[in-house]
Design a protein around this motif. Structure first.
Motif, short mmCIF file in Angstrom:
data_model
loop_
_atom_site.label_atom_id
_atom_site.label_comp_id
_atom_site.label_asym_id
_atom_site.label_seq_id
_atom_site.Cartn_x
_atom_site.Cartn_y
_atom_site.Cartn_z
N ASP A 32 0.81 -1.20 -0.02
CA ASP A 32 -0.08 0.11 0.05
C ASP A 32 0.76 1.27 0.12
N ALA A 33 2.07 0.94 -0.55
CA ALA A 33 3.04 2.17 -0.71
C ALA A 33 2.27 3.35 -1.34
N GLY A 34 2.47 4.83 -1.11
CA GLY A 34 1.93 5.74 -1.56
C GLY A 34 0.47 6.23 -1.17
N ASP A 35 -0.20 5.41 -0.63
CA ASP A 35 -1.46 5.53 0.05
C ASP A 35 -1.43 5.80 1.42
N ASN A 36 -0.09 5.44 2.06
CA ASN A 36 -0.01 5.51 3.61
C ASN A 36 -0.67 4.40 4.31
N GLY A 37 -0.76 3.39 3.49
CA GLY A 37 -1.34 1.94 4.17
C GLY A 37 -2.79 2.24 4.40
N SER A 38 -3.41 1.68 5.43
CA SER A 38 -4.88 1.68 5.65
C SER A 38 -5.25 3.19 5.83
N ALA A 39 -6.44 3.48 5.54
CA ALA A 39 -7.17 4.69 5.54
C ALA A 39 -7.33 5.13 7.27
N THR A 40 -7.22 6.31 7.41
CA THR A 40 -7.24 6.68 8.81
C THR A 40 -8.62 7.45 9.12
N GLY A 41 -9.25 7.92 8.11
CA GLY A 41 -10.50 8.48 8.17
C GLY A 41 -10.55 9.87 8.37
N LYS A 42 -9.24 10.59 8.27
CA LYS A 42 -9.11 11.86 8.52
C LYS A 42 -8.40 12.63 7.25
N LEU A 43 -9.32 13.92 6.85
CA LEU A 43 -8.75 14.53 5.54
C LEU A 43 -8.46 16.07 6.64
N ILE A 44 -7.12 16.58 6.08
CA ILE A 44 -7.13 17.90 6.49
C ILE A 44 -6.87 19.05 5.37
N LEU A 45 -7.70 19.99 5.67
CA LEU A 45 -7.90 21.26 4.72
C LEU A 45 -7.23 22.45 5.44
N GLY A 46 -6.24 23.17 4.49
CA GLY A 46 -5.89 24.41 4.99
C GLY A 46 -6.43 25.58 4.43
N ILE A 47 -7.11 26.72 5.02
CA ILE A 47 -7.68 27.93 4.56
C ILE A 47 -7.11 29.07 5.12
N ALA A 50 -16.93 17.26 0.06
CA ALA A 50 -17.16 16.26 -1.20
C ALA A 50 -16.31 15.10 -0.61
N GLU A 51 -15.02 15.29 -0.79
CA GLU A 51 -14.11 14.43 -0.43
C GLU A 51 -14.24 13.41 0.93
N ALA A 52 -14.51 14.07 2.12
CA ALA A 52 -14.91 13.47 3.11
C ALA A 52 -16.18 12.93 3.06
N ALA A 53 -17.26 13.41 2.42
CA ALA A 53 -18.59 12.61 2.24
C ALA A 53 -18.13 11.26 1.55
N ARG A 54 -17.52 11.35 0.51
CA ARG A 54 -17.53 10.32 -0.47
C ARG A 54 -16.79 9.09 0.34
N ARG A 55 -15.67 9.46 1.21
CA ARG A 55 -15.00 8.48 1.98
C ARG A 55 -15.47 8.21 3.21
N ASN A 56 -16.54 8.95 3.84
CA ASN A 56 -17.01 8.81 5.24
C ASN A 56 -16.07 8.88 6.08
N SER A 57 -15.28 10.15 6.00
CA SER A 57 -14.10 10.49 6.51
C SER A 57 -14.52 11.79 7.35
N ARG A 58 -13.75 12.11 8.57
CA ARG A 58 -13.54 13.34 9.23
C ARG A 58 -12.94 14.14 8.54
N LEU A 59 -13.28 15.54 8.78
CA LEU A 59 -12.52 16.62 8.06
C LEU A 59 -12.09 17.52 8.88
N GLN A 60 -10.72 17.88 8.99
CA GLN A 60 -10.27 18.98 9.97
C GLN A 60 -9.81 20.18 8.98
N ILE A 61 -10.49 21.20 9.44
CA ILE A 61 -10.02 22.42 8.65
C ILE A 61 -9.31 23.28 9.56
#
Length: 308
Positions: free
Chosen positions: A158-173, A190-201
């Motif tokens: 799983d190189a390149g996608d950091n192994g198993s998904a952690t369920g967290k996306l980070i967005l800088g604004i 939209a990405e978080a909704a598709r992946r059922n992930s948390r989004l940290q802004i």
């Protein structure tokens, strides 16, 4: 028809990008388009393979094709189908059509790519990541979001996608301009909704120089400013919480340099999202210092999203 497009050149990093792009294509319910494009001269890691060819004459390949390109594309399809069974894949060999960056930008624009994915070469923790003559100009000028995927190893791991998904996306604004955040927030939510992930802004800020002396007289002035920034950030994010009620969205304001704070937050994230302004400059398209810091030093895949 839109697609998730990934550029490959036979390197381990590009195959890591294929794995990531195949997963994204399935999540977005889109086909995966694999483009083979190779600048000349070849990358040093391919020289040994080229120099090792037998000297005996071989049948000439069809015009515009080569055995190396066919092998790379077959391997990309195998990897995509192995990691995401059922993904729809089509391939195109664009080698010899021009500089890789220019070809990728043209193809992504003309085909209406939903997302463009490229691999990036890891160096070490001190130097960061090598963003070469292809990835950097593509990320700086693409009409669609570009994701740069780290290559950590070889083979079918799983190189390149950091192994198993952690369920967290980070967005800088940022909060200084009234434009740009809508594109970033729309992409991130939209990405978080598709992946059922948390989004940290994440918004990073520092105390203006004029406050230095004022803080000496009134130590609470920094806390007052921090509270104001947090309120502004939450007001900016609140409409997106209403649009995406099923997405867990955390808005966080931290003191520090934006690029550095995003890099510090990137370990373990499934994706780090940063923006790039689409303004036209005399020297051509460019990336801001925050995007530069993210794509060179973040340990997670990095999405660069163009915005006004």
């Amino acid at each position: 028809m839109t697609a998730v497009t990934v550029g490959v050149n036979g390197s381990p990093e590009s195959f890591a990008a294929v794995r990531w792009a195949a997963r994204e294509a399935v999540v977005r319910e889109l086909p995966l388009r694999v483009i083979h494009v190779q600048d000349w001269p070849a990358h040093p890691e391919h020289i040994e393979h080229i120099a090792g060819r037998p000297l005996a004459p071989e049948p000439l390949p069809p015009p515009g094709r080569s055995r190396e390109a066919e092998h790379v594309l077959r391997e990309a399809v195998r990897i995509a189908e192995l990691h995401q069974p059922g993904v729809r894949v089509r391939t195109d060999d664009m080698a010899g059509e021009g500089l890789a960056a220019q070809v990728l930008l043209t193809e992504a624009g003309s085909s209406g790519a939903d997302l463009l994915v490229l691999g990036s070469r890891g160096l070490d923790s001190l130097t960061g990541f090598l963003i070469g003559s292809t990835s950097l100009p593509v990320a700086a000028a693409s009409e669609c979001p570009v994701v740069l995927v780290r290559g950590h190893g070889h083979g079918d791991t799983d190189a390149g996608d950091n192994g198993s998904a952690t369920g967290k996306l980070i967005l800088g604004i940022g909060l200084k301009r009234s434009t740009g955040n809508d594109e970033l927030l729309s992409f991130g939510c939209a990405e978080a909704a598709r992946r059922n992930s948390r989004l940290q802004i994440l918004h990073a800020w520092s105390l203006p120089a004029m406050y230095t002396y004022a803080e000496t007289a009134d130590p609470g002035i920094g806390d007052e400013l921090a509270g104001h920034i947090s309120q502004t950030l939450n007001r900016t994010v609140e409409p997106w919480r209403e649009r995406f009620p099923d997405v867990s969205i955390e808005a966080k304001a931290v003191v520090g340099a934006p690029g550095a704070e995003l890099v510090y937050a990137s370990p373990g994230a499934d994706l780090l999202i940063v923006g790039r302004r689409t303004r036209t400059l005399p020297v051509g398209p460019r990336l801001g210092h925050v995007a530069h810091a993210a794509i060179h030093h973040a340990t997670s895949p990095v999405a660069v999203v163009p915005h006004a």
